[in-house]
Design a protein around this motif. Structure first.
Motif, short mmCIF file in Angstrom:
data_model
loop_
_atom_site.label_atom_id
_atom_site.label_comp_id
_atom_site.label_asym_id
_atom_site.label_seq_id
_atom_site.Cartn_x
_atom_site.Cartn_y
_atom_site.Cartn_z
N LEU A 1 0.87 -1.17 0.04
CA LEU A 1 -0.47 -0.02 0.25
C LEU A 1 0.87 1.78 -0.09
O LEU A 1 0.45 2.46 -0.19
CB LEU A 1 -0.89 -0.04 1.14
CG LEU A 1 -2.19 -1.19 1.09
CD1 LEU A 1 -2.36 -0.99 2.56
CD2 LEU A 1 -3.04 -1.05 0.07
N GLY A 2 1.93 0.87 0.73
CA GLY A 2 3.22 2.53 1.11
C GLY A 2 3.42 2.72 1.73
O GLY A 2 2.94 1.83 2.86
N ALA B 1 4.73 1.41 -3.93
CA ALA B 1 3.32 1.25 -3.58
C ALA B 1 2.91 0.29 -4.88
O ALA B 1 2.65 0.63 -5.86
CB ALA B 1 3.33 2.53 -3.76
N GLY B 2 2.12 0.33 -4.89
CA GLY B 2 0.56 -0.81 -5.58
C GLY B 2 1.56 -1.91 -6.49
O GLY B 2 0.68 -2.49 -6.72
N ARG B 3 2.68 -2.39 -6.21
CA ARG B 3 3.13 -3.87 -6.42
C ARG B 3 2.40 -4.53 -5.89
O ARG B 3 2.51 -4.75 -4.93
CB ARG B 3 4.64 -3.58 -7.10
CG ARG B 3 5.47 -5.12 -7.31
CD ARG B 3 6.43 -4.69 -7.48
NE ARG B 3 7.22 -5.75 -7.83
CZ ARG B 3 8.21 -6.38 -8.06
NH1 ARG B 3 9.12 -5.39 -7.98
NH2 ARG B 3 8.87 -7.55 -8.51
N GLU B 4 2.60 -5.90 -6.29
CA GLU B 4 1.74 -6.82 -5.73
C GLU B 4 3.51 -8.03 -5.40
O GLU B 4 4.05 -8.76 -6.39
CB GLU B 4 0.91 -7.68 -6.63
CG GLU B 4 -0.12 -7.76 -6.25
CD GLU B 4 -1.36 -8.04 -7.68
OE1 GLU B 4 -1.18 -9.05 -8.05
OE2 GLU B 4 -2.16 -7.03 -8.60
N TYR B 5 2.91 -8.81 -4.33
CA TYR B 5 4.36 -9.52 -3.75
C TYR B 5 4.02 -11.18 -3.64
O TYR B 5 2.71 -11.46 -2.92
CB TYR B 5 4.92 -8.97 -3.12
CG TYR B 5 5.26 -7.80 -2.84
CD1 TYR B 5 6.65 -7.90 -3.53
CD2 TYR B 5 4.75 -6.27 -3.47
CE1 TYR B 5 7.82 -6.59 -4.17
CE2 TYR B 5 5.60 -5.22 -3.46
CZ TYR B 5 6.94 -5.64 -3.92
OH TYR B 5 7.77 -4.24 -4.72
N VAL B 6 4.23 -12.63 -3.83
CA VAL B 6 3.98 -12.96 -2.97
C VAL B 6 4.38 -13.84 -2.10
O VAL B 6 5.66 -13.31 -1.54
CB VAL B 6 4.64 -14.80 -4.10
CG1 VAL B 6 4.28 -15.34 -3.38
CG2 VAL B 6 3.82 -14.67 -5.28
N VAL B 7 2.98 -14.14 -1.03
CA VAL B 7 3.13 -14.41 0.32
C VAL B 7 5.02 -16.24 0.66
O VAL B 7 3.47 -16.78 0.08
CB VAL B 7 2.81 -14.70 1.57
CG1 VAL B 7 3.03 -14.57 3.13
CG2 VAL B 7 2.38 -13.21 1.06
N GLU C 1 -2.84 -5.08 1.08
CA GLU C 1 -3.54 -5.62 1.19
C GLU C 1 -3.19 -6.68 0.29
O GLU C 1 -2.83 -7.50 -0.24
CB GLU C 1 -4.58 -4.83 0.42
CG GLU C 1 -4.24 -4.54 -0.41
CD GLU C 1 -5.11 -3.25 -1.74
OE1 GLU C 1 -6.10 -3.35 -1.12
OE2 GLU C 1 -4.31 -3.11 -2.63
N GLN C 2 -4.76 -7.87 0.41
CA GLN C 2 -4.43 -9.62 0.20
C GLN C 2 -5.49 -9.34 -1.18
O GLN C 2 -6.05 -8.72 -0.95
CB GLN C 2 -4.94 -10.23 0.91
CG GLN C 2 -5.72 -11.45 0.48
CD GLN C 2 -6.08 -12.79 1.86
OE1 GLN C 2 -5.67 -12.62 3.46
NE2 GLN C 2 -6.90 -13.76 0.91
N VAL C 3 -4.94 -9.66 -1.97
CA VAL C 3 -5.21 -9.55 -3.31
C VAL C 3 -4.95 -11.76 -3.92
O VAL C 3 -6.63 -12.06 -4.88
CB VAL C 3 -4.49 -8.98 -4.55
CG1 VAL C 3 -4.57 -7.69 -4.08
CG2 VAL C 3 -3.02 -9.57 -4.83
N SER C 4 -5.05 -12.14 -2.92
CA SER C 4 -5.28 -13.92 -3.66
C SER C 4 -5.60 -14.52 -2.51
O SER C 4 -4.36 -14.37 -1.30
CB SER C 4 -4.25 -14.01 -4.80
OG SER C 4 -4.54 -15.45 -4.93
N VAL D 1 -2.31 -16.16 -10.49
CA VAL D 1 -1.45 -14.56 -11.11
C VAL D 1 -0.02 -15.38 -11.78
O VAL D 1 0.23 -14.69 -12.89
CB VAL D 1 -1.42 -13.56 -10.61
CG1 VAL D 1 -0.07 -11.92 -11.30
CG2 VAL D 1 -2.30 -12.27 -9.72
N ALA D 2 1.03 -15.20 -11.08
CA ALA D 2 2.05 -16.02 -11.62
C ALA D 2 2.18 -17.15 -12.91
O ALA D 2 2.71 -17.32 -13.96
CB ALA D 2 3.25 -16.60 -10.96
N ARG D 3 0.71 -18.19 -12.78
CA ARG D 3 0.34 -19.32 -13.43
C ARG D 3 -0.69 -18.51 -15.15
O ARG D 3 -0.47 -18.68 -16.06
CB ARG D 3 -0.46 -20.29 -13.43
CG ARG D 3 0.17 -20.50 -12.23
CD ARG D 3 -0.89 -22.20 -11.80
NE ARG D 3 -1.75 -22.17 -11.47
CZ ARG D 3 -3.15 -22.32 -10.35
NH1 ARG D 3 -1.91 -22.80 -9.54
NH2 ARG D 3 -3.88 -21.45 -10.08
#
Length: 126
Positions: A6-7, A24-30, A62-65, A122-124
């Motif tokens: 979120l920044g 900020a705004g980029r998605e990352y795998v947990v 924020e969770q996106v998956s 998302v990666a798939r």
């Protein structure tokens, strides 16, 4: 599981807020999730390939998956709290060896990270 950064918050820098390593705004795998006994939740995220995956406070994401990696196991802590992640990473000295850049630990990390990432929807799709 995937999250979006979120920044940085509008407060003094905190090592757990990720302001120096995330965009900020980029998605990352947990890669791991730590539910601490004090109510905080930490996420293990690799900010970029080749960097050491660190623990960051979930309040800045924020969770996106909601896909839970099949490689994750659960460890309950004696003083309270729960760890979710690859069992080899949650026990013993794995992260100490990673901080020392021990080749076998790094190879283990890369193999498991790649398996977790491959399960990410998302990666798939990309």
């Amino acid at each position: 599981m995937r999250v979006r950064y979120l920044g940085p918050p509008a407060q003094a820098p905190d090592p757990l807020d990720g302001r120096y390593v995330f965009e900020a705004g980029r998605e990352y795998v947990v890669l791991e999730l730590h539910a601490e006994s004090d109510g905080s939740t930490l996420l293990r995220i690799e900010p970029s390939r080749g960097s050491l995956a660190g623990l960051y406070n979930s309040r800045y994401f924020e969770q996106v998956s909601d896909v839970i990696p099949s490689l994750w196991g659960v460890v309950t802590l004696p003083g309270g709290g729960v760890l979710l992640g690859p069992p080899k990473w949650l026990s013993g000295e794995f992260w100490e060896l990673m901080m020392e850049r021990e080749p076998e630990a790094e190879a283990e990390f890369e193999a498991v990270r790649d398996e977790i990432t491959a399960e990410d929807p998302v990666a798939r799709s990309s």
